[in-house]
Design a protein around this motif. Structure first.
Motif, PDB file in Angstrom:
ATOM      1  N   GLY A   1       5.454   0.409  64.196  1.00  0.00           N
ATOM      2  CA  GLY A   1       5.357   1.828  64.492  1.00  0.00           C
ATOM      3  C   GLY A   1       6.585   2.360  65.205  1.00  0.00           C
ATOM      4  N   PHE A   2       6.367   3.421  66.004  1.00  0.00           N
ATOM      5  CA  PHE A   2       7.483   4.016  66.757  1.00  0.00           C
ATOM      6  C   PHE A   2       7.256   3.810  68.254  1.00  0.00           C
ATOM      7  N   ASP A   3       6.814   2.596  68.591  1.00  0.00           N
ATOM      8  CA  ASP A   3       6.423   2.245  69.951  1.00  0.00           C
ATOM      9  C   ASP A   3       7.471   2.623  70.994  1.00  0.00           C
ATOM     10  N   HIS A   4       8.749   2.356  70.691  1.00  0.00           N
ATOM     11  CA  HIS A   4       9.805   2.504  71.691  1.00  0.00           C
ATOM     12  C   HIS A   4      10.784   3.633  71.374  1.00  0.00           C
ATOM     13  N   ASP A   5      10.376   4.571  70.532  1.00  0.00           N
ATOM     14  CA  ASP A   5      11.161   5.794  70.338  1.00  0.00           C
ATOM     15  C   ASP A   5      10.551   6.850  71.259  1.00  0.00           C
TER      16      ASP A   5
ATOM     17  N   SER B   1      -0.562   2.006  78.750  1.00  0.00           N
ATOM     18  CA  SER B   1       0.334   1.239  77.894  1.00  0.00           C
ATOM     19  C   SER B   1      -0.302   1.164  76.505  1.00  0.00           C
ATOM     20  N   ASP B   2       0.288   0.385  75.630  1.00  0.00           N
ATOM     21  CA  ASP B   2      -0.282   0.225  74.293  1.00  0.00           C
ATOM     22  C   ASP B   2       0.247  -1.046  73.651  1.00  0.00           C
TER      23      ASP B   2
ATOM     24  N   MET C   1       3.902  -2.202  74.850  1.00  0.00           N
ATOM     25  CA  MET C   1       4.054  -3.651  74.775  1.00  0.00           C
ATOM     26  C   MET C   1       4.409  -4.111  73.365  1.00  0.00           C
ATOM     27  N   GLY C   2       4.644  -3.172  72.453  1.00  0.00           N
ATOM     28  CA  GLY C   2       5.032  -3.536  71.099  1.00  0.00           C
ATOM     29  C   GLY C   2       6.425  -4.139  71.061  1.00  0.00           C
TER      30      GLY C   2
END
Length: 586
Positions: A282-286, A511-512, A303-304
């Motif tokens: 996905g776009f976890d860290h954008d 978080s996720d 946490m991805g």
């Protein structure tokens, strides 16, 4: 156990035939590796490209459970469940936001996918998690009997040179102390049952054995990815690291026929004859993209896998793909320890002697419920104008001394222990600012900045529920899921009075495990455009696609199971079209 062939495939900068393949898989998590195996098994020349210098994606960071009802390993122990019941369950938790055809595909094709993996080679072996219920067992079609499997423990020495390029998990047990999900359930009772104490001794024995033999046994997501990687190696599938996708290429009809990837600072074009499968996460860290769709977030707390920045979603969007669920994620409440470190809160929220309050000092949800639901309520409260980010999880001295909490074992200080022990708070915790300790409720209220009268009222009301054995506000303990990590000795495993200080408050943020929204796909995992039409030659699975459970979460492995299933479905659909036959109905 070093295999020189490993280095030849995994460390290469160019794969033989990389410029033209039948199937291109983007991403090397569970969904991508299964897709590659299925495509190669159907005679399609397949290439996997991975953005990171490590393979495994977010799967290797996960608990490794695979939610697949009627999995072959499950059917070796119990009778098959009705597909109609399973469809009813997924329709209930997705609240009508996902097509029945797509839900039916994951129900019917999931067991076929695992059967395929078991035939694919000797490495793919699984075990059942019989006691872990669905996250919504009371929903229509829900179950208190486990519907998940996980990979058998795996010795990383088998990977040879490939071991160095497998991503290391964020949360790691001490070397040699490998622990399966069922082991963890027993271990958490270390202070309340002989079974828990026996498990602790078993874990210590594993450490000693590993020190003597040099074994590097691992479990969970590591074991799953390790086994999948060896199977792709045996199948001769090249996996090229440090090769991000930058653009999809389409012909004049709109069919996707290739991709631009970046390698060693230059762009290469990969021609693709039959299909591209996006499994790039996905776009976890954008963070800008997340703030656009999830404005409640102020920091990158995911946490991805660090490289998950939405590359596949954007590339598909440039080809006209529709999107959905971008406002959601596989949320997980966590403690921010500072310096980017997070402590996820899973079983801690099911401890009986604890509750969670917002900025008004009031409870606002069932703390023991499914973690994604918990954060949904946290975000809803924040959006309603009351501070919920952060919230505060509060425990008393009895809970601190009798429960494993955030990796701390409730044992006297053991100087040589490879994990946190002792009666006092670890220094690093107090220095983080995320933990407060007070001798009275009034003092604690002042330290965490909530109204003292409100917190006192919350304590009185919570304790009255504990005496009754029933949470009249939020139903905590009414679900078999709530009870799983609770204390079975209590009338309500999730409720106990909190009467003796000192008291401890832990800061809680959203978080996720990764984002949940992505491109729209159909029952064949084909990407759907903004007009509702399949984009020929383009497929997606995992967190690159919008979740098959909608805003819901089915159970342990409810992310990985569908990701692997739709990777398999995509490959089967591509192979059927390539052979000129009608794709089999899911």
């Amino acid at each position: 156990m070093t295999n020189p062939r490993h280095d030849a495939i995994d460390g290469m900068k160019e794969a033989d035939g990389m410029d033209e393949v039948d199937v291109l898989v983007v991403g090397s998590g569970g969904g991508g590796l299964v897709a590659a195996l299925a495509a190669q098994a159907r005679g399609l020349r397949t290439l996997v490209v991975e953005k990171s210098q490590y393979y495994g994606g977010s799967t290797v960071l996960s608990g490794g459970s695979i939610w697949i009802p009627n999995a072959p390993e499950i059917l070796r122990h119990r009778a098959a469940e009705s597909p109609d019941d399973l469809i009813a369950y997924l329709e209930a938790i997705s609240d009508g936001t996902v097509s029945r055809e797509r839900i039916r595909a994951v129900v019917e094709q999931g067991p076929r996918m695992l059967a395929f993996l078991e035939r694919a080679g000797p490495h793919m072996r699984f075990e059942w998690r019989p006691d872990y219920p669905d996250y919504h067992p009371a929903a229509p079609g829900g179950s208190v009997v486990g519907r998940s499997v996980e990979a058998l423990p795996f010795d990383r020495r088998e990977l040879g040179d490939l071991d160095a390029s497998m991503r290391e998990p964020t949360l790691r047990t001490p070397r040699g102390m490998w622990i399966r999900s069922n082991d963890l359930h027993a271990f958490l009772g270390i202070r309340r049952s002989w079974k828990g104490k026996a498990m602790f001794l078993r874990l210590l024995a594993r450490m000693v054995r590993a020190a003597i033999t040099g074994a590097r046994i691992t479990t969970r997501g590591e074991a799953l990815i390790g086994r999948l990687r060896l199977t792709t190696l045996d199948a001769g599938i090249p996996l090229v690291l440090e090769t991000p996708l930058t653009q999809l290429v389409a012909d004049d009809t709109g069919r996707v026929v290739g991709a631009h990837v970046e390698q060693q600072g230059r762009t290469r074009v990969v021609k693709v004859k039959h299909g591209v499968i996006l499994a790039s996460g996905g776009f976890d860290h954008d963070l800008p993209m997340r703030k656009q769709h999830q404005p409640v977030l102020t920091s990158d707390w995911s946490m991805g896998a660090p490289e998950n920045t939405g590359d596949g979603i954007r590339a598909a969007g440039d080809r006209g793909a529709g999107v959905a669920l971008l406002d959601d994620a596989w949320w997980m409440p966590a403690i921010p320890w500072g310096e980017g470190k997070l402590g996820l809160l899973l079983f801690e929220r099911q401890i009986p002697g604890q509750f969670i309050v917002n900025g008004d000092g009031r409870r606002y949800t069932n703390e023991a419920g499914p973690y994604t639901d918990f954060v949904h309520d946290m975000i809803a409260g924040e959006n309603a104008g009351v501070t919920h980010i952060p919230s505060w999880l509060i425990i008393d001295e009895q809970s601190w001394r009798t429960n494993m909490f955030a990796g701390h074992l409730p044992l006297p200080k053991i100087p040589w222990a490879p994990v946190l022990t002792g009666r006092t708070l670890p220094t690093a915790w107090t220095e983080s600012g995320s933990v407060k300790k007070a001798d009275s409720w009034a003092e604690l209220a002042d330290m965490i900045g909530v109204p003292a009268d409100n917190l006192a009222g919350t304590v009185d009301r919570f304790n009255s529920f504990a005496r009754q054995g029933r949470d009249l506000d939020f139903g905590r303990g009414d679900s078999a899921y709530d009870n799983y990590y609770g204390d079975p000795r209590l009338p309500n495993p999730n409720l106990r009075e909190m009467t003796r200080g000192p008291y401890y408050a832990f800061k809680v943020i959203p978080s996720d495990l990764g984002t949940k929204g992505g491109v729209l796909t159909d029952e064949n995992a084909q990407v759907i455009d903004v007009h509702g039409r399949p984009i020929p030659g383009l497929y997606a699975t995992g967190n690159t696609s919008a979740a098959v459970t909608g805003h819901g979460y089915s159970g342990p492995g409810g992310t990985i199971g569908p990701a692997m299933t739709f990777g398999y479905v995509a490959a089967e659909h591509i192979a059927s079209l390539a052979a000129g036959t009608s794709p089999s109905a899911p």
